[in-house]
Design an enzyme around this catalytic site. Structure first.
Site, mmCIF file in Angstrom:
data_model
loop_
_atom_site.group_PDB
_atom_site.id
_atom_site.type_symbol
_atom_site.label_atom_id
_atom_site.label_comp_id
_atom_site.label_asym_id
_atom_site.label_seq_id
_atom_site.Cartn_x
_atom_site.Cartn_y
_atom_site.Cartn_z
ATOM 1 N N ASP A 1 0.822 -1.209 0.000
ATOM 2 C CA ASP A 1 0.000 0.000 0.000
ATOM 3 C C ASP A 1 0.859 1.264 0.000
ATOM 4 O O ASP A 1 0.498 2.276 -0.604
ATOM 5 C CB ASP A 1 -0.934 0.005 1.214
ATOM 6 N N ALA B 1 -6.831 2.366 7.161
ATOM 7 C CA ALA B 1 -5.405 2.445 7.481
ATOM 8 C C ALA B 1 -5.218 2.990 8.904
ATOM 9 O O ALA B 1 -5.760 2.406 9.847
ATOM 10 C CB ALA B 1 -4.696 3.317 6.441
ATOM 11 N N LEU C 1 -8.201 3.506 11.387
ATOM 12 C CA LEU C 1 -8.772 2.290 11.972
ATOM 13 C C LEU C 1 -8.002 1.879 13.234
ATOM 14 O O LEU C 1 -8.594 1.502 14.245
ATOM 15 C CB LEU C 1 -8.742 1.150 10.944
ATOM 16 N N GLN D 1 4.043 9.387 4.949
ATOM 17 C CA GLN D 1 5.280 9.337 4.166
ATOM 18 C C GLN D 1 6.047 10.650 4.090
ATOM 19 O O GLN D 1 7.268 10.650 4.155
ATOM 20 C CB GLN D 1 4.944 8.844 2.758
#
Lengths: 287, 287, 287, 287
Positions: free
Chosen positions: D70, D186, D189, D244
């Site tokens: 992912d 992602a 959650l 990121q």
């Protein structure tokens, strides 16, 4: 009075404040040329006998006042059944999510409303069909939620859920809530659901005490048809609408939920916005 | 047979596997000189008529076998009522928290157990008294949990909780669970409670769908007396023991929970430890 | 002053209330024949230069006063390092779990304490060893919690946990908290942990944002040795004690947590009990 | 090759499977007349030197393949920056939410995609502006989420949140996640957020370890502008995009999040639907 404009009043049983407030309210409305229609409870408060069953909203009604709490609003909303009549929810107990209007605000707000100056929040309802052996056995409209719940003590039930023929999952739980954004601050919240801003076009499926640790609330678009199949044996599961009406389910009964074409027009006080009510009501954000 | 050693068998109704397994098991026991006592369900599986009610555990019984799932173990534990007789829980369905022993492990484990080589986990029970108008109206022993739950559809109940005369809080909720560590992986877990290692000397109070966002499970020492007062109107709340027995509550009924002096001696397979069962059963720790 | 009885004072930096309160407090103590020792912060508030580092608690100290919030108490507790000196925690900000004593209650409570009338809550500490490549690299005592946390932004870490050589699970999470009952109302609560009554002899493992839906807080007896192995690469995980001190971890570092033989003797006001503080502090139980 | 159609390849660093798979994939593409563009990582796997930085997607690129998990898809989505080029996400590790396509399915799916037979899921991105002292200091597009997080160890931060100038609340927490429906499975959650079906037009605000028990995830319509104000001191909070990229925040920095006009066109295998991936990936619904 028969031909003229009328205001309906729906009150909660057993509320002293309603009993005290009513005579002046009725007088106030009559002075301004409005007929008054009331439900049985209100009639008994007034000591008269011409109360109507709640679900009878006569022709010519331009506005309905609910006196009580959120439960009274839910009942009034069902009584209105999607008619385009604004609902003025007066809060006679603790602050409610649907009843932000205090007793003091009643007359100014009513004045404004009858003169056409409305701040209305249009809340979409949830349409619910109970399908038994291939036939529609009952139809409901909910403002808050549709709940499939265990009817027995301490037994989980088994519910299969689909969204638009996509299999969501088989819930083994005390029950399952299908909630509108309006209902997201009610039972769904108690069961662990998120808070959904009223204008989000979605429904939430919130399991009640799921026996699987992976279960989480699921948000689906309100354009989806939600199909629930109750796999519990006859009468072990129960269908409830807005926590107020419902019926026992038979094994393999299907409950279809979809966005209703009906809305409820709630008159809102200018003062309070969504998160303000959360803050007051839920101690939202307080330490 | 009357004077000799006996093994009791308690089975779950409607389980085909039990029906098939029983004749050989009874024969196996008789060959080794053990009389066999069984409850009504087991008797009907065997096609005989001398079954006893479950709660009658006759003199001379050296071991009881439960055939079924966790529910059968809970019923057998209540039947044993604190007697020092080891309980061999055989799992005939999905893996249970109390029934880690598979059908294949039955005979070797039974052999070991009857020869005195026992790996027993002693689980403490929870003593529960229902006090009505100042008098003890009923007494129960629970292995998993004592639950006060709403009896009606979609209505919350009101419960005051004290721990040793220290006021804990007034719960407005669907219900309240008082759970032992043993019960922490059962209903309490579904309601959001933590996992409690069996040897922790504590009880957990876990609310069911609390209508207050601040509610969290509370762990108290098992030396505390927990006193719950049900403020719901007559018959609106229900008391349930281990999800199996119970009764409706009247307004102001008190439920006292304290550490029991009774324990259940569960025979455990050497293979599985606490977190291993969690992993298998709950997908604990899996992505 | 060298030979006599002394009272230590530890204050939180940058708190105006402490600066204002200190001269009178020091005078009050001197009048009653107590020498006063203070840490660097307190010394700077008093405009003097003989402050000691916090961890130096001189001989003859009969009581330590902490002026600040829960953080100041945690620092004072570490400074005391298990010595049997009572700690009087005065709360100069919002109510704390450890600092229930208000400014107004300071002098009466101090009077009582120095005359030997103490209501002391003895809270057990958590002993923590960092083992690197087989050698003990650091030793800590925590009052609230030991936390393994991601050091990088937005990266989960990988932690294996054992309780007494029983494998608990491999956590993939933002971190893992090992908390005492005292710490259960601090960081562990934010991460979803239960509230643990101070006298429960247990520890709780609460994961922080676990990437597995099945993770739940786990309660283990405080007689267990908890062993955590950090599998994150060098410096990607961080060890923190009571949210205040700590150090970066190398891959395969082990953190051992066990019940300490040290306790902290907190002087508690007669007024407030555990659940009272919860109610005031957390809006516990409020709608 | 300059003038023709090209396929871009973006791979995850350090993945053996990518290294092995690449030569055949490049050959396969060349045989069918497609030029191949790759990023630096892919170039190094192929032992060539003409890799481009990821964010350079040359003219004529008709499709981009991401090889990894992912995270690689998130990076590729940012590289595409809203261009209408379909993205084929091949999963080389564990099943991902965005990378449902296995290695075996790569060639058949690629064949179909290049012949124009696409099953594309268009996922809307989230536009994020960092406003510092009244000026836009940085602009980002996120596919999953925008996170404000504590930069220090074990310190909470203070974030004020508005939705369309309606004050939501002041979060005291480890951080706050603004997530798209795509990102709901992602990080949100892990922090306790609900699962949001991709077609719901909403965003969720999920707090990370909130220090207030009343905090719940909040769903707002994606037409709202979400404004976050970081009240933490300089460099104590950090802004992260899709886990990121990002930067440290200064006190009073504002982060504006709104629905982007950019989308990502993910090629989906015919096989798997949303809840199927949930089931495989999260053990969703399993006991």
């Amino acid at each position: 009075m028969a031909s003229g404009k009328a205001v309906g009043i729906i009150s909660k049983p057993g509320v002293d404040k309603a009993r005290k407030l009513l005579p002046a309210l009725v007088e106030w409305l009559r002075c301004r040329g409005y007929g008054v229609r009331y439900d049985d409870v209100t009639a008994s408060y007034l000591g008269v006998s011409d109360g109507l069953p709640r679900e009878q909203v006569p022709e010519g009604t331009v506005l309905v006042i609910s006196l009580g709490g959120d439960g009274t609003v839910l009942a009034a909303a069902r009584a209105l059944g999607g008619r385009e009549i604004p609902l003025l929810p007066v809060n006679l107990g603790g602050l409610g999510f649907l009843t932000a209007l205090t007793e003091e605000e009643l007359y100014p707000e009513l004045e404004r409303a009858l003169s056409g100056e409305l701040r209305v929040a249009r809340r979409r309802m949830l349409h619910c069909e109970l399908v038994r052996q291939g036939r529609v056995a009952a139809v409901y409209e909910a403002l808050n939620d549709v709940v499939l719940d265990k009817a027995d003590i301490a037994r989980m039930i088994d519910i299969e859920a689909w969204a638009n023929d996509q299999f969501v999952c088989r819930y083994k739980a005390d029950g399952l809530i299908v909630s509108t954004p309006t209902g997201s601050t009610a039972y769904s919240l108690s069961a662990g659901g998120p808070i959904i801003f009223p204008s989000v076009e979605a429904l939430v499926l919130t399991p009640i005490c799921p026996h699987m640790l992976t279960m989480r609330p699921v948000i689906v678009p309100d354009t989806a048809v939600i199909r629930l199949v109750s796999r519990a044996r006859d009468n072990a599961a129960y269908l409830t609408i807005d926590g107020q009406v419902g019926e026992p389910l038979l094994q393999d009964d299907q409950v279809l939920c979809r966005r209703s074409d009906k809305t409820v027009s709630l008159i809102r006080p200018p003062r309070l916005k969504f998160f303000d009510v959360l803050r007051e009501k839920l101690k939202w954000g307080e330490r």
